[in-house]
Each structure stands twice: as C-alpha cells, then as structure tokens.
Design a protein around this motif. Structure first.
Motif, short mmCIF file in Angstrom:
data_model
loop_
_atom_site.label_atom_id
_atom_site.label_comp_id
_atom_site.label_asym_id
_atom_site.label_seq_id
_atom_site.Cartn_x
_atom_site.Cartn_y
_atom_site.Cartn_z
N LYS A 138 -5.75 1.21 -1.82
CA LYS A 138 -5.26 2.57 -1.57
C LYS A 138 -5.61 3.50 -2.73
CE LYS A 138 -2.62 5.84 0.32
NZ LYS A 138 -2.92 6.54 1.57
N ILE A 139 -5.47 3.00 -3.96
CA ILE A 139 -5.81 3.80 -5.13
C ILE A 139 -7.27 4.23 -5.11
CG2 ILE A 139 -6.14 3.67 -7.64
CD1 ILE A 139 -3.54 2.00 -7.74
N LEU A 140 -8.17 3.28 -4.84
CA LEU A 140 -9.60 3.59 -4.84
C LEU A 140 -9.98 4.52 -3.70
CD1 LEU A 140 -11.14 0.15 -5.83
CD2 LEU A 140 -11.10 2.25 -7.19
N ALA A 141 -9.26 4.45 -2.57
CA ALA A 141 -9.55 5.33 -1.46
C ALA A 141 -9.27 6.79 -1.82
CB ALA A 141 -8.73 4.93 -0.24
N LEU A 142 -8.22 7.03 -2.59
CA LEU A 142 -7.85 8.39 -2.98
C LEU A 142 -8.42 8.80 -4.33
CD1 LEU A 142 -4.10 8.58 -1.89
CD2 LEU A 142 -6.07 9.59 -0.74
N PHE A 143 -8.64 7.82 -5.21
CA PHE A 143 -9.09 8.10 -6.57
C PHE A 143 -10.25 7.15 -6.92
CE2 PHE A 143 -4.62 9.09 -6.12
CZ PHE A 143 -4.59 10.42 -6.50
N PRO A 144 -11.43 7.39 -6.34
CA PRO A 144 -12.54 6.46 -6.50
C PRO A 144 -13.06 6.35 -7.93
CG PRO A 144 -13.23 8.46 -5.34
CD PRO A 144 -11.74 8.50 -5.41
N ASN A 145 -12.83 7.37 -8.74
CA ASN A 145 -13.26 7.32 -10.14
C ASN A 145 -12.08 6.98 -11.03
OD1 ASN A 145 -14.80 7.52 -12.45
ND2 ASN A 145 -14.75 9.76 -12.51
N SER A 146 -11.38 5.90 -10.67
CA SER A 146 -10.18 5.51 -11.41
C SER A 146 -10.37 4.17 -12.11
CB SER A 146 -8.96 5.45 -10.49
OG SER A 146 -9.10 4.42 -9.54
N GLN A 147 -9.58 3.98 -13.13
CA GLN A 147 -9.53 2.71 -13.85
C GLN A 147 -8.08 2.37 -14.11
OE1 GLN A 147 -10.46 3.11 -18.25
NE2 GLN A 147 -11.37 5.05 -17.54
N SER A 148 -7.82 1.10 -14.39
CA SER A 148 -6.46 0.65 -14.63
C SER A 148 -6.35 -0.05 -15.97
CB SER A 148 -6.01 -0.32 -13.52
OG SER A 148 -6.02 0.31 -12.27
N LYS A 149 -5.25 0.18 -16.65
CA LYS A 149 -4.95 -0.49 -17.91
C LYS A 149 -3.53 -1.06 -17.83
CE LYS A 149 -8.75 0.71 -20.15
NZ LYS A 149 -9.72 -0.27 -20.67
N LEU A 150 -3.27 -2.08 -18.62
CA LEU A 150 -1.97 -2.73 -18.64
C LEU A 150 -1.43 -2.73 -20.06
CD1 LEU A 150 -0.79 -5.84 -16.76
CD2 LEU A 150 -0.62 -5.86 -19.26
#
Length: 261
Positions: free
Chosen positions: A219-231
């Motif tokens: 779902k994240i990539l569908a709305l925000f394709p230029n996204s990255q995740s950090k923890l």
C-alpha cells in the motif's frame, strides 16, 4: 484569521521550510524536540491539528478537510515549497497533504504510521478520558486517579494530561473529545488517492511498535513509489521522544539528500 493555531521558528528568509504535525490527542508541543534540532537549518512551522490544542473545532473528522485547512494556512503564509514531518495521525494527514497538493511538498517524513486502516486501539484511552469528571477535579493528580482506572501506562497518562488545562470556567481538554470519540472510525481509516505522490518519502518505524508492518509495504509503494523505510531499534510508537538523537539524525540525513542545495 487562520483556523489552525501555529508557531514559526525562527523565520529567516533563506532557510527552507519544514512543517511538523503531531498525532491524536496531541499538540504542537509534542514535536518540540524535533523542532529544536531543526531550527539551525530550517524554518519550522509547528501546528495544532484541527480539534486539537488551540486550533478551531470542526463538525466532523475528515482527512481531506484537515489537509485542506493546513494547505490553506501554508498558502496564506506564502510558503511555496515545504517538507513535512508527521507522526501517527499527523503522518496520515501529512500524506493527504502531499497527495492532494504535491506541487507544494518537497519531501515527506512519516513517523510510525502507514496509509492503511487500523483496528480500534484507543478504547481504554477514550474510557479513561470520559471517566474524568472535569466539573469536580481540582488538580491533574485528581484527573490521573480517574485515568489510571482505564489507562495503565503512566507514560500514556502523562501524555494525555498535557492537554488538560484550567481557566476561570474550570478544567478542559485541549482536544475535542466528543468529536474524536464519535468519529474515531474515520480516524482509523486508510488513505485514498487517485494519483500517487512521487516526491521523496521516508517512513520511520519504531522497532517495538506494530503501527508500521511489512504487510503495509504494498500500500505504501502504491501511494508513495519513491519511498524508503528506516527502523529505530529499541523504541516504540513514540520514537521521536524515546530516541530523539537517532530520529533527528535520520531525518536530517534524509533532508540533506533530498532537498535542493
């Protein structure tokens, strides 16, 4: 006059703008630690969400309406380009702003929330808040004694009690409790958009939190394709308060890579 209560730090012409948006039951003070770490390099606009803090009360909760009120404020302040940091509910509203007005948003930082629907998880909090007899208490300690019957975590009670204040008419909550309770089903709904936001987006997860999970990635990539995740390890949903130095370092690094020099 703006329907959104806000503060600006430090207002220097050549600095880029960052907007901070707090979460449910909060206020602009909640992200003051991030604000203090950002003002050296950025102008920072901090806001109270509608129905929170000193912002205007509304008649119903709506992601689109919340986003619109903030967009109108940004336009009124003549801020051509902003970056947004949003935590929890504020993260969802930040997403809506970027999706509805992408030309205004340089980049996004979303802290420990996904654009998905959630199961109810604030029943105890609402019960505790509604149990506090505002017309009878004489102190925050009184309020806490009622809250703790439903809300066991002292840190959660302390957070909620920051929004309790007294004036000549008695004690009040800074948030619009009746509306938030009534419209809670809307608050936990997913975020929709016809067109994705293609700007750089950073999702930061607290390791011990269950708000941002691997199954949300599609779902994240569908709305925000230029996204990255950090923890951020060893922290929960309140990552900016529990690990402020690491959180700020992560955000600053992202901004330096994505904002125009």
């Amino acid at each position: 006059m703006s329907k959104i209560h806000y503060q600006i730090y430090p207002l220097e012409e050549k600095k880029p703008w960052v907007v901070l948006i707090h979460g449910l039951f909060g206020s602009l003070d909640n992200l003051s630690g991030l604000r203090r770490g950002l003002v050296k390099d950025y102008n920072v606009l901090t806001i109270d969400l509608p129905d929170h803090g000193k912002s205007a009360r509304t008649t119903k909760f709506s992601f689109d309406e919340n986003a619109l009120l903030i967009i109108e404020l940004i336009k009124r302040l003549k801020l051509e380009k902003i970056s947004i940091i949003g935590h929890s509910l504020g993260g969802k509203i930040a997403m809506k702003i970027a999706l509805n007005a992408p030309e205004m948003v340089e980049c996004l930082v979303i802290m420990d929330i996904a654009p998905v629907a959630y199961l109810p998880r604030h029943d105890a909090v609402f019960s505790g808040l509604q149990s506090v007899p505002l017309d009878k208490i004489t102190s925050r300690q009184d309020a806490d004694s009622f809250l703790k019957q439903s809300v066991e975590e002292a840190s959660t009670r302390q957070f909620l009690l920051k929004s309790l204040y007294q004036d000549e008419n008695g004690w009040h909550w800074y948030f619009n409790l009746p509306l938030l309770k009534r419209d809670y089903a809307e608050i936990i709904q997913e975020i929709y958009a016809d067109t994705p936001y293609y700007g750089p987006t950073l999702f930061i997860k607290g390791e011990l939190s269950d708000y941002l999970l691997p199954q949300h990635r599609e779902k994240i990539l569908a709305l925000f394709p230029n996204s990255q995740s950090k923890l951020i390890g060893g922290t929960g949903h309140w990552l900016h308060a529990e690990k402020p130095t690491i959180c700020l370092k992560m955000i600053n690094l992202f901004f330096k890579k994505t904002m125009p020099s």
